[in-house]
Design an enzyme around this catalytic site. Structure first.
Site, mmCIF file in Angstrom:
data_model
loop_
_atom_site.group_PDB
_atom_site.id
_atom_site.type_symbol
_atom_site.label_atom_id
_atom_site.label_comp_id
_atom_site.label_asym_id
_atom_site.label_seq_id
_atom_site.Cartn_x
_atom_site.Cartn_y
_atom_site.Cartn_z
ATOM 1 N N ARG A 15 0.845 -1.188 0.000
ATOM 2 C CA ARG A 15 0.000 0.000 0.000
ATOM 3 C C ARG A 15 0.879 1.236 0.000
ATOM 4 O O ARG A 15 2.083 1.159 0.287
ATOM 5 C CB ARG A 15 -0.930 0.004 1.218
ATOM 6 C CG ARG A 15 -1.913 -1.144 1.204
ATOM 7 C CD ARG A 15 -2.985 -0.990 2.251
ATOM 8 N NE ARG A 15 -3.879 -2.164 2.228
ATOM 9 C CZ ARG A 15 -4.994 -2.248 2.930
ATOM 10 N NH1 ARG A 15 -5.378 -1.244 3.709
ATOM 11 N NH2 ARG A 15 -5.730 -3.339 2.855
ATOM 12 N N ASP A 42 -6.679 -9.997 -0.132
ATOM 13 C CA ASP A 42 -6.157 -9.569 1.167
ATOM 14 C C ASP A 42 -6.166 -10.652 2.243
ATOM 15 O O ASP A 42 -6.888 -10.575 3.254
ATOM 16 C CB ASP A 42 -6.930 -8.333 1.664
ATOM 17 C CG ASP A 42 -6.157 -7.598 2.749
ATOM 18 O OD1 ASP A 42 -6.667 -6.593 3.257
ATOM 19 O OD2 ASP A 42 -5.048 -8.064 3.094
ATOM 20 N N HIS A 45 -4.730 -10.625 6.873
ATOM 21 C CA HIS A 45 -5.515 -10.293 8.066
ATOM 22 C C HIS A 45 -5.313 -11.394 9.099
ATOM 23 O O HIS A 45 -5.060 -12.554 8.735
ATOM 24 C CB HIS A 45 -7.012 -10.217 7.717
ATOM 25 C CG HIS A 45 -7.429 -8.904 7.119
ATOM 26 N ND1 HIS A 45 -7.490 -7.738 7.858
ATOM 27 C CD2 HIS A 45 -7.793 -8.560 5.858
ATOM 28 C CE1 HIS A 45 -7.886 -6.739 7.081
ATOM 29 N NE2 HIS A 45 -8.078 -7.217 5.858
ATOM 30 N N TYR A 90 -12.944 -12.442 9.441
ATOM 31 C CA TYR A 90 -11.885 -12.654 8.436
ATOM 32 C C TYR A 90 -11.669 -14.148 8.181
ATOM 33 O O TYR A 90 -10.538 -14.610 8.061
ATOM 34 C CB TYR A 90 -10.579 -11.994 8.883
ATOM 35 C CG TYR A 90 -10.617 -10.492 8.877
ATOM 36 C CD1 TYR A 90 -10.637 -9.775 10.065
ATOM 37 C CD2 TYR A 90 -10.677 -9.766 7.679
ATOM 38 C CE1 TYR A 90 -10.696 -8.394 10.070
ATOM 39 C CE2 TYR A 90 -10.732 -8.382 7.673
ATOM 40 C CZ TYR A 90 -10.741 -7.697 8.870
ATOM 41 O OH TYR A 90 -10.794 -6.323 8.864
ATOM 42 N N ARG A 162 -14.036 7.804 5.703
ATOM 43 C CA ARG A 162 -14.482 7.094 6.893
ATOM 44 C C ARG A 162 -13.285 6.990 7.822
ATOM 45 O O ARG A 162 -12.144 6.863 7.374
ATOM 46 C CB ARG A 162 -15.092 5.727 6.570
ATOM 47 C CG ARG A 162 -14.156 4.739 5.899
ATOM 48 C CD ARG A 162 -14.966 3.555 5.348
ATOM 49 N NE ARG A 162 -14.103 2.652 4.596
ATOM 50 C CZ ARG A 162 -13.695 1.461 5.030
ATOM 51 N NH1 ARG A 162 -14.098 1.020 6.224
ATOM 52 N NH2 ARG A 162 -12.901 0.715 4.298
ATOM 53 N N TYR A 164 -11.412 5.178 11.085
ATOM 54 C CA TYR A 164 -11.305 4.098 12.064
ATOM 55 C C TYR A 164 -10.964 4.748 13.403
ATOM 56 O O TYR A 164 -10.063 5.606 13.466
ATOM 57 C CB TYR A 164 -10.191 3.129 11.661
ATOM 58 C CG TYR A 164 -10.481 2.341 10.413
ATOM 59 C CD1 TYR A 164 -10.118 2.820 9.160
ATOM 60 C CD2 TYR A 164 -11.139 1.114 10.481
ATOM 61 C CE1 TYR A 164 -10.389 2.103 8.008
ATOM 62 C CE2 TYR A 164 -11.401 0.385 9.336
ATOM 63 C CZ TYR A 164 -11.032 0.885 8.098
ATOM 64 O OH TYR A 164 -11.285 0.177 6.959
ATOM 65 N N ASP A 193 -15.600 3.891 12.388
ATOM 66 C CA ASP A 193 -15.535 2.425 12.382
ATOM 67 C C ASP A 193 -14.739 1.963 13.604
ATOM 68 O O ASP A 193 -13.536 2.206 13.701
ATOM 69 C CB ASP A 193 -14.853 1.925 11.090
ATOM 70 C CG ASP A 193 -15.006 0.425 10.912
ATOM 71 O OD1 ASP A 193 -14.895 -0.052 9.760
ATOM 72 O OD2 ASP A 193 -15.251 -0.267 11.914
ATOM 73 N N GLU A 219 -19.965 2.207 12.518
ATOM 74 C CA GLU A 219 -19.796 0.797 12.115
ATOM 75 C C GLU A 219 -19.095 -0.014 13.216
ATOM 76 O O GLU A 219 -18.183 0.481 13.899
ATOM 77 C CB GLU A 219 -18.965 0.711 10.824
ATOM 78 C CG GLU A 219 -18.782 -0.705 10.303
ATOM 79 C CD GLU A 219 -18.535 -0.759 8.821
ATOM 80 O OE1 GLU A 219 -17.383 -1.032 8.420
ATOM 81 O OE2 GLU A 219 -19.495 -0.528 8.056
ATOM 82 N N HIS A 244 -20.621 -5.532 9.326
ATOM 83 C CA HIS A 244 -20.242 -6.421 8.231
ATOM 84 C C HIS A 244 -21.024 -7.727 8.324
ATOM 85 O O HIS A 244 -21.337 -8.192 9.423
ATOM 86 C CB HIS A 244 -18.748 -6.752 8.314
ATOM 87 C CG HIS A 244 -17.851 -5.582 8.134
ATOM 88 N ND1 HIS A 244 -17.377 -5.178 6.912
ATOM 89 C CD2 HIS A 244 -17.363 -4.679 9.028
ATOM 90 C CE1 HIS A 244 -16.634 -4.104 7.066
ATOM 91 N NE2 HIS A 244 -16.605 -3.774 8.335
ATOM 92 N N THR A 294 -15.547 -3.530 2.017
ATOM 93 C CA THR A 294 -14.312 -3.841 1.311
ATOM 94 C C THR A 294 -13.307 -4.494 2.256
ATOM 95 O O THR A 294 -13.378 -4.297 3.471
ATOM 96 C CB THR A 294 -13.657 -2.557 0.735
ATOM 97 O OG1 THR A 294 -12.527 -2.910 -0.073
ATOM 98 C CG2 THR A 294 -13.162 -1.632 1.840
ATOM 99 N N THR A 295 -12.397 -5.280 1.659
ATOM 100 C CA THR A 295 -11.175 -5.619 2.374
ATOM 101 C C THR A 295 -10.009 -4.866 1.752
ATOM 102 O O THR A 295 -8.860 -5.088 2.102
ATOM 103 C CB THR A 295 -10.913 -7.142 2.345
ATOM 104 O OG1 THR A 295 -9.864 -7.440 3.263
ATOM 105 C CG2 THR A 295 -10.550 -7.628 0.953
HETATM 106 O O1 LIG Z 1 -14.577 -1.647 7.043
HETATM 107 C C1 LIG Z 1 -13.641 -2.321 7.523
HETATM 108 O O2 LIG Z 1 -13.691 -2.818 8.654
HETATM 109 C C2 LIG Z 1 -12.438 -2.528 6.727
HETATM 110 O O3 LIG Z 1 -12.288 -1.936 5.690
HETATM 111 C C3 LIG Z 1 -11.407 -3.465 7.290
HETATM 112 C C4 LIG Z 1 -10.032 -3.121 6.819
HETATM 113 O O4 LIG Z 1 -9.096 -3.756 7.651
HETATM 114 C C5 LIG Z 1 -9.785 -3.611 5.379
HETATM 115 O O5 LIG Z 1 -9.986 -5.016 5.328
HETATM 116 C C6 LIG Z 1 -8.368 -3.283 4.982
HETATM 117 O O6 LIG Z 1 -7.601 -4.226 4.690
HETATM 118 O O7 LIG Z 1 -8.063 -2.067 4.947
HETATM 119 MG MG MG Z 2 -15.661 -1.942 8.879
HETATM 120 MG MG MG Z 3 -8.470 -6.018 4.136
#
Ligand SMILES: O=C(O)C(=O)C[C@@H](O)[C@H](O)C(=O)O
Ligand code: MG
Ligand code: MG
Length: 389
Positions: A15, A42, A45, A90, A162, A164, A193, A219, A244, A294-295
């Protein structure tokens, strides 16, 4: 048409932050010469174990070879028997099912000369509003780094983000104050989140502290599978609550407990387009909205979500797929496109997912296996390469 072969290719894609995510590109060959592509996105995790890619290919070939790719329901049933749902966000078996199911959709739609969106019921929308992720603050000095990300992304048309939250509320508060002061109404914070890090009462207390700033929803404000806790949180706040969907049983419990306003549905976490459509239908029946989560996929996985989102009647909230904007590279010749903060659905004129693999790029980022490097739990939780403790 019969499935004649399957190939899995592991990609290690950094990334912009330096954090590296491993994905698996799926190719399913048919006896008419067509190849369907998909993406197991991905794997980087928790939990901290890895899968044997050669062994996975042997298992998948034993399930798929000789079958008609059009028997998508049957093949999903077989895949579910081999990679059962669990009550965990996950679950890597869902990632496997997702990559295969996407490739089956790509293959079938290609053989009919139509796009995946047409194959699954047609298009409600041709573009999907998305938000850019601001990853979790652990230190106050990350606030300025994240305000700089907002500044840069706003200049590229992303006006919705968004955040975290939950590890450093002072920093979370400072960031939200900085956004309000510098950007005002030019920037929207879609959601906070909590990523299941706090119990529902702690999340409620944190939400009340941050509610002096503007955000639209919240979230994952409870630990995983705390359906009652989500309901208690939801009854004590005016913000819409999303969670989720990682299994049908979990979604069923969230419906029974009236835990959420919005189901965050991602093919990756529920095991494919087929399963995601069922989860979206269950949401519609229960009178709930959806957003596409998304991941953080590469363009193949992101295109699959664009086609899915295009076909949903209850996609009523800003969605999350921005992976191709987060990674330093991609593995297709023409990556998915974003315009003014919208993910564009690949055109009707492009068969299948509308993506073509770029083997120069694949060979640049390919690795042998899904083994882990030297990575810590906080790096995995917050998707960062930062080593500061
Ligand atoms: O909404 C979420 O919760 C994510 O996006 C989880 C993140 O960890 C995502 O999987 C990522 O890899 O950025
Ligand atoms: Mg989330
Ligand atoms: Mg991910």
């Amino acid at each position: 048409m019969k499935i004649s072969d399957l190939r899995l290719t592991v990609i290690a894609m950094p990334r912009n932050t330096g954090f590296v995510c491993k994905h698996v590109i799926v190719e399913i060959d048919a006896d008419n010469g067509l190849t369907g592509i998909g993406e197991m996105s991905d794997f980087s995790h928790l939990p901290h174990y890895s899968l044997d890619i050669q062994d996975m290919a042997v298992v998948l070939k034993s399930i798929l070879l000789g079958q008609s790719p059009f028997d998508i329901s049957l093949l999903n049933k077989e895949l579910l028997s081999n990679f059962p749902e669990t009550m965990f966000y996950y679950e890597k078996g869902n990632f496997i099912r997702n990559g295969i199911d996407a490739a089956l959709h790509d293959l079938c739609a290609k053989s009919l000369g139509i796009s995946v969106a047409e194959f699954i019921g047609g298009r409600i929308k041709e573009k999907i509003k998305v938000c850019y992720p601001i990853f979790r603050h652990r230190f106050m000095e990350e606030v300025e780094e994240n305000l700089a990300i907002v500044r840069e992304r706003l200049s590229k048309g992303f006006d919705t983000f968004r955040l975290y939250v939950g590890k450093n509320l002072d920093a979370d508060e400072a960031f939200l104050a900085g956004v309000k002061q510098e950007f005002g109404s030019k920037v929207t914070i879609k959601s906070l989140d909590f990523s299941h890090l706090l119990d529902w009462k702690s999340a409620l207390k944190a939400t009340k502290r941050l509610s002096q700033y503007d955000f639209q929803m919240v979230e994952s404000p409870a630990v995983q599978n705390d359906f009652e806790g989500l309901h208690h949180y939801r009854m004590n706040t005016e913000y819409p609550v999303s969670e989720h969907v990682w299994s049908f049983r979990q979604q069923s419990e969230m419906i029974k407990h009236d835990s959420v306003d919005i189901f965050n549905i991602s093919p990756i976490f529920i095991g494919g387009i087929t399963a995601a459509r069922k989860a979206a239908a269950a949401a519609e029946v229960a009178g709930k909205s959806c957003l596409i989560g998304t991941t953080q996929e590469l363009s193949v996985g992101t295109a699959a979500m664009a086609h899915l989102g295009s076909s949903l009647v209850n996609l009523n909230y800003t969605s999350d797929p921005t992976g191709p904007e987060l990674y330093i590279g991609d593995i297709v010749k023409s990556p998915v496109q974003y315009e003014k903060g919208y993910l564009l659905v690949p055109g009707r004129d492009l068969p299948g997912l509308g993506m073509e693999l770029d083997w120069d790029q694949i060979n640049k980022y390919r690795v042998d296996d899904l083994s882990w490097g030297n990575v810590s739990v906080h790096q995995l939780q917050d998707r960062t390469s930062q080593t500061k403790k």
